[in-house]
Design a protein around this motif. Structure first.
Motif, PDB file in Angstrom:
ATOM      1  N   THR A  15     -18.855 -37.360 -42.116  1.00  0.00           N
ATOM      2  CA  THR A  15     -17.999 -38.032 -43.111  1.00  0.00           C
ATOM      3  C   THR A  15     -17.492 -37.063 -44.178  1.00  0.00           C
ATOM      4  OG1 THR A  15     -19.943 -38.644 -44.412  1.00  0.00           O
ATOM      5  CG2 THR A  15     -19.156 -40.266 -42.798  1.00  0.00           C
ATOM      6  N   GLU A  16     -18.177 -35.941 -44.372  1.00  0.00           N
ATOM      7  CA  GLU A  16     -17.781 -34.981 -45.388  1.00  0.00           C
ATOM      8  C   GLU A  16     -16.514 -34.251 -44.959  1.00  0.00           C
ATOM      9  OE1 GLU A  16     -19.266 -34.695 -48.215  1.00  0.00           O
ATOM     10  OE2 GLU A  16     -18.157 -32.987 -49.028  1.00  0.00           O
ATOM     11  N   PRO A  17     -15.434 -34.294 -45.762  1.00  0.00           N
ATOM     12  CA  PRO A  17     -14.206 -33.595 -45.384  1.00  0.00           C
ATOM     13  C   PRO A  17     -14.466 -32.110 -45.133  1.00  0.00           C
ATOM     14  CG  PRO A  17     -13.797 -35.065 -47.219  1.00  0.00           C
ATOM     15  CD  PRO A  17     -15.288 -35.023 -47.035  1.00  0.00           C
ATOM     16  N   LEU A  28     -13.066 -29.616 -35.119  1.00  0.00           N
ATOM     17  CA  LEU A  28     -12.843 -30.993 -35.571  1.00  0.00           C
ATOM     18  C   LEU A  28     -12.609 -30.967 -37.070  1.00  0.00           C
ATOM     19  CD1 LEU A  28     -13.001 -34.117 -34.915  1.00  0.00           C
ATOM     20  CD2 LEU A  28     -15.362 -33.972 -35.768  1.00  0.00           C
ATOM     21  N   ARG A  29     -11.526 -31.574 -37.509  1.00  0.00           N
ATOM     22  CA  ARG A  29     -11.224 -31.660 -38.941  1.00  0.00           C
ATOM     23  C   ARG A  29     -11.496 -33.082 -39.424  1.00  0.00           C
ATOM     24  NH1 ARG A  29      -6.198 -29.568 -39.356  1.00  0.00           N
ATOM     25  NH2 ARG A  29      -6.846 -27.624 -40.362  1.00  0.00           N
ATOM     26  N   VAL A  30     -12.306 -33.204 -40.462  1.00  0.00           N
ATOM     27  CA  VAL A  30     -12.537 -34.493 -41.114  1.00  0.00           C
ATOM     28  C   VAL A  30     -11.661 -34.523 -42.364  1.00  0.00           C
ATOM     29  CG1 VAL A  30     -14.223 -36.016 -42.198  1.00  0.00           C
ATOM     30  CG2 VAL A  30     -14.915 -34.587 -40.254  1.00  0.00           C
ATOM     31  N   HIS A  31     -10.721 -35.441 -42.401  1.00  0.00           N
ATOM     32  CA  HIS A  31      -9.762 -35.519 -43.500  1.00  0.00           C
ATOM     33  C   HIS A  31     -10.363 -36.287 -44.689  1.00  0.00           C
ATOM     34  CE1 HIS A  31      -6.512 -33.994 -40.911  1.00  0.00           C
ATOM     35  NE2 HIS A  31      -7.085 -34.718 -39.951  1.00  0.00           N
ATOM     36  N   PRO A  32      -9.850 -36.034 -45.897  1.00  0.00           N
ATOM     37  CA  PRO A  32     -10.378 -36.718 -47.095  1.00  0.00           C
ATOM     38  C   PRO A  32     -10.347 -38.240 -46.973  1.00  0.00           C
ATOM     39  CG  PRO A  32      -8.997 -34.867 -47.735  1.00  0.00           C
ATOM     40  CD  PRO A  32      -8.853 -35.002 -46.247  1.00  0.00           C
ATOM     41  N   ALA A  33      -9.363 -38.771 -46.271  1.00  0.00           N
ATOM     42  CA  ALA A  33      -9.269 -40.233 -46.141  1.00  0.00           C
ATOM     43  C   ALA A  33     -10.263 -40.786 -45.121  1.00  0.00           C
ATOM     44  CB  ALA A  33      -7.851 -40.625 -45.738  1.00  0.00           C
ATOM     45  N   GLY A  34     -10.970 -39.873 -44.434  1.00  0.00           N
ATOM     46  CA  GLY A  34     -11.977 -40.323 -43.477  1.00  0.00           C
ATOM     47  C   GLY A  34     -11.599 -40.192 -42.017  1.00  0.00           C
ATOM     48  N   TRP A  38      -8.867 -33.393 -33.690  1.00  0.00           N
ATOM     49  CA  TRP A  38      -9.247 -32.167 -33.009  1.00  0.00           C
ATOM     50  C   TRP A  38      -8.103 -31.157 -33.043  1.00  0.00           C
ATOM     51  CZ3 TRP A  38     -14.198 -31.923 -31.604  1.00  0.00           C
ATOM     52  CH2 TRP A  38     -14.883 -33.109 -31.324  1.00  0.00           C
ATOM     53  N   PHE A  39      -8.448 -29.873 -33.080  1.00  0.00           N
ATOM     54  CA  PHE A  39      -7.405 -28.861 -32.957  1.00  0.00           C
ATOM     55  C   PHE A  39      -7.998 -27.594 -32.354  1.00  0.00           C
ATOM     56  CE2 PHE A  39      -8.625 -26.321 -36.684  1.00  0.00           C
ATOM     57  CZ  PHE A  39      -9.353 -27.250 -37.420  1.00  0.00           C
ATOM     58  N   PHE A  40      -7.108 -26.783 -31.836  1.00  0.00           N
ATOM     59  CA  PHE A  40      -7.460 -25.551 -31.126  1.00  0.00           C
ATOM     60  C   PHE A  40      -6.808 -24.385 -31.870  1.00  0.00           C
ATOM     61  CE2 PHE A  40      -8.859 -23.392 -27.314  1.00  0.00           C
ATOM     62  CZ  PHE A  40      -7.976 -22.356 -27.126  1.00  0.00           C
ATOM     63  N   ILE A  41      -7.609 -23.391 -32.263  1.00  0.00           N
ATOM     64  CA  ILE A  41      -7.083 -22.241 -33.009  1.00  0.00           C
ATOM     65  C   ILE A  41      -7.247 -20.970 -32.169  1.00  0.00           C
ATOM     66  CG2 ILE A  41      -7.368 -20.776 -35.040  1.00  0.00           C
ATOM     67  CD1 ILE A  41      -8.289 -23.159 -36.588  1.00  0.00           C
ATOM     68  N   TYR A  42      -6.180 -20.214 -32.081  1.00  0.00           N
ATOM     69  CA  TYR A  42      -6.266 -18.938 -31.348  1.00  0.00           C
ATOM     70  C   TYR A  42      -5.294 -17.945 -31.969  1.00  0.00           C
ATOM     71  CZ  TYR A  42      -1.835 -20.071 -29.019  1.00  0.00           C
ATOM     72  OH  TYR A  42      -0.518 -20.372 -28.755  1.00  0.00           O
ATOM     73  N   TYR A  56      -9.707 -38.401 -33.304  1.00  0.00           N
ATOM     74  CA  TYR A  56     -10.969 -39.012 -32.893  1.00  0.00           C
ATOM     75  C   TYR A  56     -11.054 -40.385 -33.557  1.00  0.00           C
ATOM     76  CZ  TYR A  56     -15.955 -39.901 -32.373  1.00  0.00           C
ATOM     77  OH  TYR A  56     -17.158 -40.463 -32.061  1.00  0.00           O
ATOM     78  N   GLY A  57     -11.246 -41.416 -32.731  1.00  0.00           N
ATOM     79  CA  GLY A  57     -11.242 -42.777 -33.252  1.00  0.00           C
ATOM     80  C   GLY A  57      -9.839 -43.353 -33.202  1.00  0.00           C
ATOM     81  N   GLY A  58      -9.705 -44.620 -33.507  1.00  0.00           N
ATOM     82  CA  GLY A  58      -8.394 -45.262 -33.465  1.00  0.00           C
ATOM     83  C   GLY A  58      -8.091 -45.806 -32.078  1.00  0.00           C
ATOM     84  N   PRO A  59      -6.900 -46.374 -31.900  1.00  0.00           N
ATOM     85  CA  PRO A  59      -6.537 -47.032 -30.627  1.00  0.00           C
ATOM     86  C   PRO A  59      -6.423 -46.076 -29.449  1.00  0.00           C
ATOM     87  CG  PRO A  59      -4.642 -46.905 -32.099  1.00  0.00           C
ATOM     88  CD  PRO A  59      -5.838 -46.497 -32.903  1.00  0.00           C
ATOM     89  N   VAL A  60      -6.006 -44.834 -29.697  1.00  0.00           N
ATOM     90  CA  VAL A  60      -5.900 -43.847 -28.619  1.00  0.00           C
ATOM     91  C   VAL A  60      -6.790 -42.671 -29.000  1.00  0.00           C
ATOM     92  CG1 VAL A  60      -4.376 -42.474 -27.177  1.00  0.00           C
ATOM     93  CG2 VAL A  60      -3.528 -44.588 -28.204  1.00  0.00           C
ATOM     94  N   SER A  61      -8.083 -42.823 -28.790  1.00  0.00           N
ATOM     95  CA  SER A  61      -9.056 -41.852 -29.279  1.00  0.00           C
ATOM     96  C   SER A  61      -9.289 -40.722 -28.283  1.00  0.00           C
ATOM     97  CB  SER A  61     -10.389 -42.549 -29.558  1.00  0.00           C
ATOM     98  OG  SER A  61     -11.366 -41.631 -29.999  1.00  0.00           O
ATOM     99  N   VAL A  62      -9.416 -39.508 -28.811  1.00  0.00           N
ATOM    100  CA  VAL A  62      -9.807 -38.346 -28.018  1.00  0.00           C
ATOM    101  C   VAL A  62     -11.273 -38.069 -28.327  1.00  0.00           C
ATOM    102  CG1 VAL A  62      -9.441 -35.887 -27.600  1.00  0.00           C
ATOM    103  CG2 VAL A  62      -7.482 -37.384 -28.023  1.00  0.00           C
ATOM    104  N   ASN A  63     -12.151 -38.361 -27.370  1.00  0.00           N
ATOM    105  CA  ASN A  63     -13.569 -38.137 -27.617  1.00  0.00           C
ATOM    106  C   ASN A  63     -13.928 -36.667 -27.422  1.00  0.00           C
ATOM    107  OD1 ASN A  63     -13.769 -37.731 -24.847  1.00  0.00           O
ATOM    108  ND2 ASN A  63     -14.490 -39.817 -24.438  1.00  0.00           N
TER     109      ASN A  63
END
Length: 383
Positions: A15-17, A28-34, A38-42, A56-63
């Protein structure tokens, strides 16, 4: 580089941003709004890139598992000296809509009659109009269900045809590398669990005669073109329109084969039918034109579907010509040891998923010939 630092429970509990690494360029990025994403850095050629992989989460979630699979695809691209960012930009710029793929499919088919082209366009661009402007690689089960559900309730026969055509288009798109993954319009093992099977065409609209009664029915048929056509339809288990429009130039009597051209099949693909002796007899004498030409029409056009319905109503009220395909399938499953996939291929149904069909290019002709000979023997033996 270490991988799999995160777990499903940890991802759910975060839960911590901030930014949390799973290892080897996946974060995985946790945003301030909760919310979480996911993102890939190279880095490539000294340039840092960050590619989103979904929320992650929501109607079309990427687990977590899916995020790892997506990250692995990008790692493989980098190992092949390909730039994931550049390819994503190119793909978005050239993304084809469902409508564009439909037009390409029809163009590639070649040789279709205006009637066939009109039917495909009407089913795909009118009944499935909600898909027209959707990128073909974004067509998913929810969208397909949204298109089909109203048809399933009011016009189940049309719904079946629309679903089959959507499946063809999406298979075509996958073959052209315009999309990937499973086909969301596939019936077996997929939409059969989403749509109500009771609404399918196999109900009252196509009432099927029990296979035990087919032999007696065949004995009642005479030698008129429409009755010979009906006999031929039953013995070959084809769609009545394919039999009614059969032409002598499609028949190879020496090899006992009938090749239905792609322009006249429901699937838009050529279908080769092995002919039993009884089916050959039903053809009558070669004339060079349509096999079952109407005696009511001066221009020797094929007999009409209306006349076939009249014969069924006269001989066996309440049953339909199309229902004999169900009778054949029930007989094959109940009374024979022929494999399920051979019976499905005899009906010109798709067998397996797109990957399996890609590797199985044969038509199992001789196995289907054995099946159709057994069906003819059953139908003409009086049981």
């Amino acid at each position: 580089m270490a991988r799999h630092k995160l777990t499903d429970s940890k991802v759910k509990a975060l839960t911590e941003p901030g930014i949390y690494g799973d290892g080897d360029m996946l974060y995985l990025r946790v945003h301030p709004a909760g919310s979480k994403s996911w993102f890939f850095i190279y880095r490539r050629n000294g340039v840092r890139r960050e590619l989103g992989l979904g929320s992650y989460g929501g109607p079309v979630s990427v687990n977590l598992a899916l995020a790892r699979r997506k990250a692995e695809e990008f790692r493989n691209m980098l190992a092949e000296d390909r730039d994931p960012y550049a390819e994503r930009v190119t793909r978005k710029a050239s993304r084809s809509t469902f409508r564009e793929v439909v037009e390409s499919y029809i163009k590639d088919a070649g040789g279709w009659t205006p009637k066939t082209i009109g039917e495909w366009r009407h089913h795909l661009l009118v009944h499935a109009a909600k898909l027209s402007n959707v990128a073909v690689d974004r067509v998913n089960t929810d969208l397909v269900e949204e298109v089909l559900r109203p048809l399933w309730a009011k016009k189940p026969a049309t719904g079946q045809r629309v679903r089959s055509k959507i499946e063809n288009i999406l298979d075509f798109a996958k073959a052209k590398r315009l999309r990937s993954g499973d086909n969301p319009a596939r019936w077996t093992g997929h939409l059969e669990h989403v749509l109500d099977e009771a609404s399918r065409v196999t109900g009252a609209n196509h009432a099927a005669m029990p296979y035990a009664d087919v032999a007696a029915f065949l004995k009642d048929l005479g030698g008129e073109p429409e009755e010979r056509c009906l006999r031929f339809t039953i013995l070959t288990a084809v769609r009545s329109s394919e039999a009614r429009e059969a032409h002598w130039n499609e028949i190879d009597l020496d090899k006992k084969l009938w090749t239905i051209p792609a322009t006249r099949t429901k699937t838009g693909k050529e279908h080769v039918v092995p002919l039993s002796d009884a089916a050959v007899t039903a053809l009558g004498e070669p004339s060079g034109g349509h096999v079952f030409a109407s005696q009511r029409l001066r221009d020797r056009r094929p007999i009409g579907n209306g006349r076939m319905r009249e014969v069924m109503a006269e001989k066996r009220p309440g049953f339909t010509t199309h229902g004999f395909r169900s009778a054949f399938r029930d007989w094959a499953g109940d009374c024979t040891d022929h494999p399920r996939e051979i019976a499905e291929m005899a009906l010109a149904h798709k067998v397996g998923d797109a990957t399996e069909r890609a590797y199985r290019r044969g038509s199992a002709l001789e196995k289907r010939r054995s099946l159709m000979n057994d069906w003819a023997a059953y139908c003409t033996s009086g049981n």
